[in-house]
Motif scaffolding. Structure first.
Motif, PDB file in Angstrom:
ATOM      1  N   GLU A   1      46.151  45.070  55.889  1.00  0.00           N
ATOM      2  CA  GLU A   1      45.017  44.288  56.516  1.00  0.00           C
ATOM      3  C   GLU A   1      44.589  45.043  57.801  1.00  0.00           C
TER       4      GLU A   1
ATOM      5  N   SER B   1      39.034  43.325  53.272  1.00  0.00           N
ATOM      6  CA  SER B   1      40.291  42.929  53.575  1.00  0.00           C
ATOM      7  C   SER B   1      41.191  44.235  53.116  1.00  0.00           C
ATOM      8  N   ALA B   2      42.631  44.129  52.977  1.00  0.00           N
ATOM      9  CA  ALA B   2      43.348  45.417  52.572  1.00  0.00           C
ATOM     10  C   ALA B   2      43.177  45.565  51.033  1.00  0.00           C
TER      11      ALA B   2
END
Length: 392
Positions: A220, A259-260
């Motif tokens: 993240e 996001s990640a």
């Protein structure tokens, strides 16, 4: 060096030369004047004032409003004093005033200092004094007055444009320097911090347990840092009640989805859309990402690509999931599950756009959302017409 600095230097030279010219004219016509001594005193004062104030006309900072007023007052006094010093016959024949063309230097100082508006005021006062001194609006008088008026206003306008250009250039140089610094920092961060975070994420996922949670957090942070160094979109201006005013930047609508495991790639310049269109298009992207999480799993990666074409805005959502089996979408629609049909295709259809879905088993899914610019113009015009009709 300021672009207007050469103008101040030229003005200094002009004032010195025209003061010498005024002295020469007074000496030449000394025996013909009605009150030659009074004329000589004024011209001597003019020459002394010019030499004593050379430093004042070296820059805009030194050339204060008080100095400009005193300088113009000296010129106006000389023009009006001509009617007392010189004979009426010489005045009627078109003889120069006591300050002669030195007066134009005083007006030009106003133009360089304050632009064309200041020049207009100063040249109008000189014109009024000339008309009073001549006693009549002759052709030569009007010609000289108009020449000074046009020249001073023209120079004042050029100075204003030069100042605006100078500020624009300075701003461009600042942006260029900031961009280079950001690129340098981005290279350093990419070579160090981002690689470390990516490695922590990968090792954490492989290790499992508490390390997996650490890997998730690292992922993240990596995504957030990538967004930061790539240049986060600037939010649209807001009105007094907090609502965004004017077209919305689609990039700001899509950033919250990153996001990640979701990567956003967008142009470096704003992708401006009508607020309603931007909201619906972003909602369609959100629905596509929901399908990725629901059907491809939490571990699947997704990529959002935004393309701002001349005739359309194109947004592509791609994932690395297992894909959709042939006939699955039709079966889902028959079962009453209309996520793709309504949340994605329905939104784009209402906007005048299209949504295409391409998927092969084992090769992931790609959703292409296309919104033509022509549809946006029609939708905006229809909305404006409806608004006018409702308020009529």
């Amino acid at each position: 060096m300021s672009v207007e600095q050469p103008l101040w230097r030229a003005l200094v030279a002009y004032r010195v030369l025209t003061a010498a010219y005024a002295v020469a004219l007074c000496c030449y016509a000394y025996d013909e004047l009605r009150h030659p001594l009074l004329g000589a005193v004024y011209v001597g004062t003019l020459a002394a004032w010019t030499l004593a104030t050379l430093g004042r006309v070296m820059s805009a900072r030194r050339c204060t409003k008080r100095f400009l007023a005193a300088d113009l007052a000296l010129a106006l006094t000389g023009i009006l004093l001509t009617a007392v010093v010189d004979t009426q016959a010489r005045i009627d024949s078109g003889a120069f005033t006591l300050p002669s063309i030195w007066t134009a230097g005083s007006v030009l100082a106003f133009a360089i200092k304050g632009g064309w508006r200041w020049a207009a005021v100063a040249s109008s006062l000189v014109a009024a004094a000339d008309l009073v001194e001549r006693g009549t609006a002759g052709r030569d008088t009007l010609h000289n007055v108009l020449l000074v008026w046009v020249a001073s206003i023209g120079i004042g306008y050029v100075v204003e444009v030069a100042r605006i250009s100078e500020r624009t250039l300075a701003r461009a140089l600042q942006i260029e320097a900031a961009t280079r610094e950001r690129e340098r920092l981005a290279r350093d961060i990419h070579d160090g911090v981002l690689q470390v975070l990516a490695m922590v994420q990968r090792r954490g996922n492989q290790a499992g347990g508490e390390a997996a949670e650490l890997g998730r957090m690292a992922g993240e942070q990596e995504a957030a840092l990538r967004t930061l160094i790539s240049g986060a979109p600037i939010p649209a201006p807001r009105t007094a009640d907090g609502a965004q005013d004017g077209p919305h930047d689609l990039r700001t609508r899509l950033v919250p989805y990153t996001s990640a495991r979701v990567t956003l790639s967008a142009p470096g310049t704003p992708v401006l859309l009508d607020p309603a269109a931007a909201a619906e298009l972003a909602a369609a992207v959100g629905a596509a990402l929901d399908n990725v999480r629901r059907h491809a799993g939490e571990q699947a990666h997704a990529w959002i690509l935004v393309e701002d074409e001349p005739d359309a805005v194109l947004v592509t959502v791609r994932d690395d999931g297992p894909g959709i089996a042939e006939g699955r979408l039709a079966a889902a629609a028959d079962e009453g599950r209309l996520g793709v049909a309504q949340s994605i295709r329905g939104r784009l259809r209402d906007l005048g756009g299209t949504a295409e879905l391409l998927s092969l088993p084992g090769q992931g899914t790609e959703v292409e959302l296309r919104l033509p610019r022509a549809a946006l113009v029609k939708d905006t015009a229809a909305h404006a017409a409806a608004t006018e009709g409702g308020t009529a």
